[in-house]
Design an enzyme around this catalytic site. Structure first.
Site, PDB file in Angstrom:
ATOM      1  N   HIS A   1      -9.666   1.323   4.293  1.00 49.88           N
ATOM      2  CA  HIS A   1      -8.460   1.523   5.112  1.00 49.88           C
ATOM      3  C   HIS A   1      -8.793   2.485   6.259  1.00 49.88           C
ATOM      4  CE1 HIS A   1      -4.461   2.677   6.400  1.00 49.88           C
ATOM      5  NE2 HIS A   1      -4.024   1.573   5.804  1.00 49.88           N
TER       6      HIS A   1
ATOM      7  N   ASN B   1       0.864  -1.173   0.000  1.00 47.73           N
ATOM      8  CA  ASN B   1       0.000   0.000   0.000  1.00 47.73           C
ATOM      9  C   ASN B   1       0.907   1.231   0.000  1.00 47.73           C
ATOM     10  OD1 ASN B   1      -1.835   2.015   0.485  1.00 47.73           O
ATOM     11  ND2 ASN B   1      -2.404   1.329   2.546  1.00 47.73           N
TER      12      ASN B   1
ATOM     13  N   GLY C   1       2.764  -1.046   4.417  1.00 53.19           N
ATOM     14  CA  GLY C   1       2.791   0.380   4.097  1.00 53.19           C
ATOM     15  C   GLY C   1       4.197   0.888   3.918  1.00 53.19           C
TER      16      GLY C   1
ATOM     17  N   GLU D   1      -5.895  -4.990  10.434  1.00 54.99           N
ATOM     18  CA  GLU D   1      -4.976  -3.871  10.670  1.00 54.99           C
ATOM     19  C   GLU D   1      -5.394  -3.091  11.911  1.00 54.99           C
ATOM     20  OE1 GLU D   1      -2.654  -2.651   6.827  1.00 54.99           O
ATOM     21  OE2 GLU D   1      -4.267  -1.264   7.283  1.00 54.99           O
TER      22      GLU D   1
HETATM   23  P1  PGA Z   1       2.502   0.356   7.753  1.00 50.33           P
HETATM   24  O1  PGA Z   1       1.086   0.594   7.047  1.00 50.33           O
HETATM   25  O2  PGA Z   1       3.061  -0.930   7.220  1.00 50.33           O
HETATM   26  O3  PGA Z   1       3.325   1.562   7.373  1.00 50.33           O
HETATM   27  O4  PGA Z   1       2.247   0.291   9.222  1.00 50.33           O
HETATM   28  C1  PGA Z   1       0.199  -0.457   6.809  1.00 50.33           C
HETATM   29  C2  PGA Z   1      -1.089   0.089   6.266  1.00 50.33           C
HETATM   30  O5  PGA Z   1      -1.507   1.183   6.664  1.00 50.33           O
HETATM   31  O6  PGA Z   1      -1.722  -0.561   5.414  1.00 50.33           O
END
Ligand code: PGA
Length: 249
Positions: free
Chosen positions: A91, A8, A230, A160
């Site tokens: 999200h 993402n 992310g 998440e």
């Molecule tokens: P991150 O984000 O890996 O930077 O924690 C994940 C996401 O928001 O999908």
């Protein structure tokens, strides 16, 4: 089911040439990895003109309508036309910053499935003290409302927890034990909704501060079928390392 790693990119990088470079670095860098499916989800504006070889394409959102006068919206049909097979929906950043509701996400899921995109639906509790299990069940039931049972296996769920996403300055990666129990609750809800067989065909990913050093703990200890990544997806070399760690070859 094979491991699924979804990148993402959020609202990054800032120029077309940086996006092209990141895309081709990853597309070439993971080409030897055959047992991990990799999906890159850049901002809409970078999707055109991309020709993937090793990865698949996804978007970070889509409209709940497939056509019509909806200023600023992007139809899932347009995304399919650009070669997307996946779309991230619901999200937590969109819920928090743009007020996206579970009802709106549900409409987007139904439209995406109808036009043939696989939705990657995000669920997760907002704080470590809230009753996670109940929150996950409520979100999942609302998001998947009226999804035809024949289409359920096209859905991907991403667990998440909001406090684990690296954009939160006080974020911390979830423990593999918590990921395991949350994924179990998600699977139980899916079983209640669509039966054991169909539920077992739905990949459940973990997302939140994943990187090449912790990915294996979520796949093994956490029981995740993959990850929604992310910040670690914005550095080509780190993301390639993460994909290679996710591979069992
Ligand atoms: P991150 O984000 O890996 O930077 O924690 C994940 C996401 O928001 O999908």
């Amino acid at each position: 089911m094979s491991t699924l790693i979804v990148a993402n990119w959020k609202m990054n990088p800032m120029t077309v040439s940086q996006a092209e470079k990141l895309f081709s670095t990853v597309d070439i860098g993971i080409s030897a990895v055959k047992d991990v499916q990799v999906v890159l989800c850049p901002p809409f504006v970078y999707l055109d003109g991309i020709t993937p070889n090793s990865v698949q394409l996804g978007a970070q959102d889509c409209s709940w309508k497939d056509k019509g006068s909806f200023t600023g919206e992007v139809s899932p049909v347009m995304l399919k036309g650009l070669g997307c097979s996946y779309v991230i929906l619901g999200h937590s950043e969109r819920k928090r910053e743009l007020g996206e509701t579970l009802q709106v996400i549900n409409k987007k899921v139904l439209t995406a499935l109808r036009v043939g995109l696989r939705p990657i639906v995000c669920v997760g509790e907002s704080s470590q003290v809230s009753s996670g299990r109940r929150v996950l069940a409520r979100q999942l039931r609302a998001i998947l409302r009226d999804v035809p049972s024949t289409k359920v296996s096209n859905v991907i769920v991403a667990y998440e927890p909001e406090w684990a996403i690296s954009s939160d300055p006080s974020s911390k990666a979830a423990s593999p034990d918590l990921v395991r129990s949350s994924i179990e609750s998600i699977r139980n809800v899916l079983k209640q909704e669509v039966g054991e067989k169909k539920a077992s065909s739905v990949p459940v990913l973990y997302g939140g501060s994943t990187d090449s050093s912790n990915i294996r703990s979520y796949l093994e200890g956490g029981g995740a079928n993959g990850a929604l990544v992310g910040s670690a997806a914005l550095k080509g070399s780190e993301f390639i390392k993460l994909v290679k760690k996710a591979s069992l070859e």
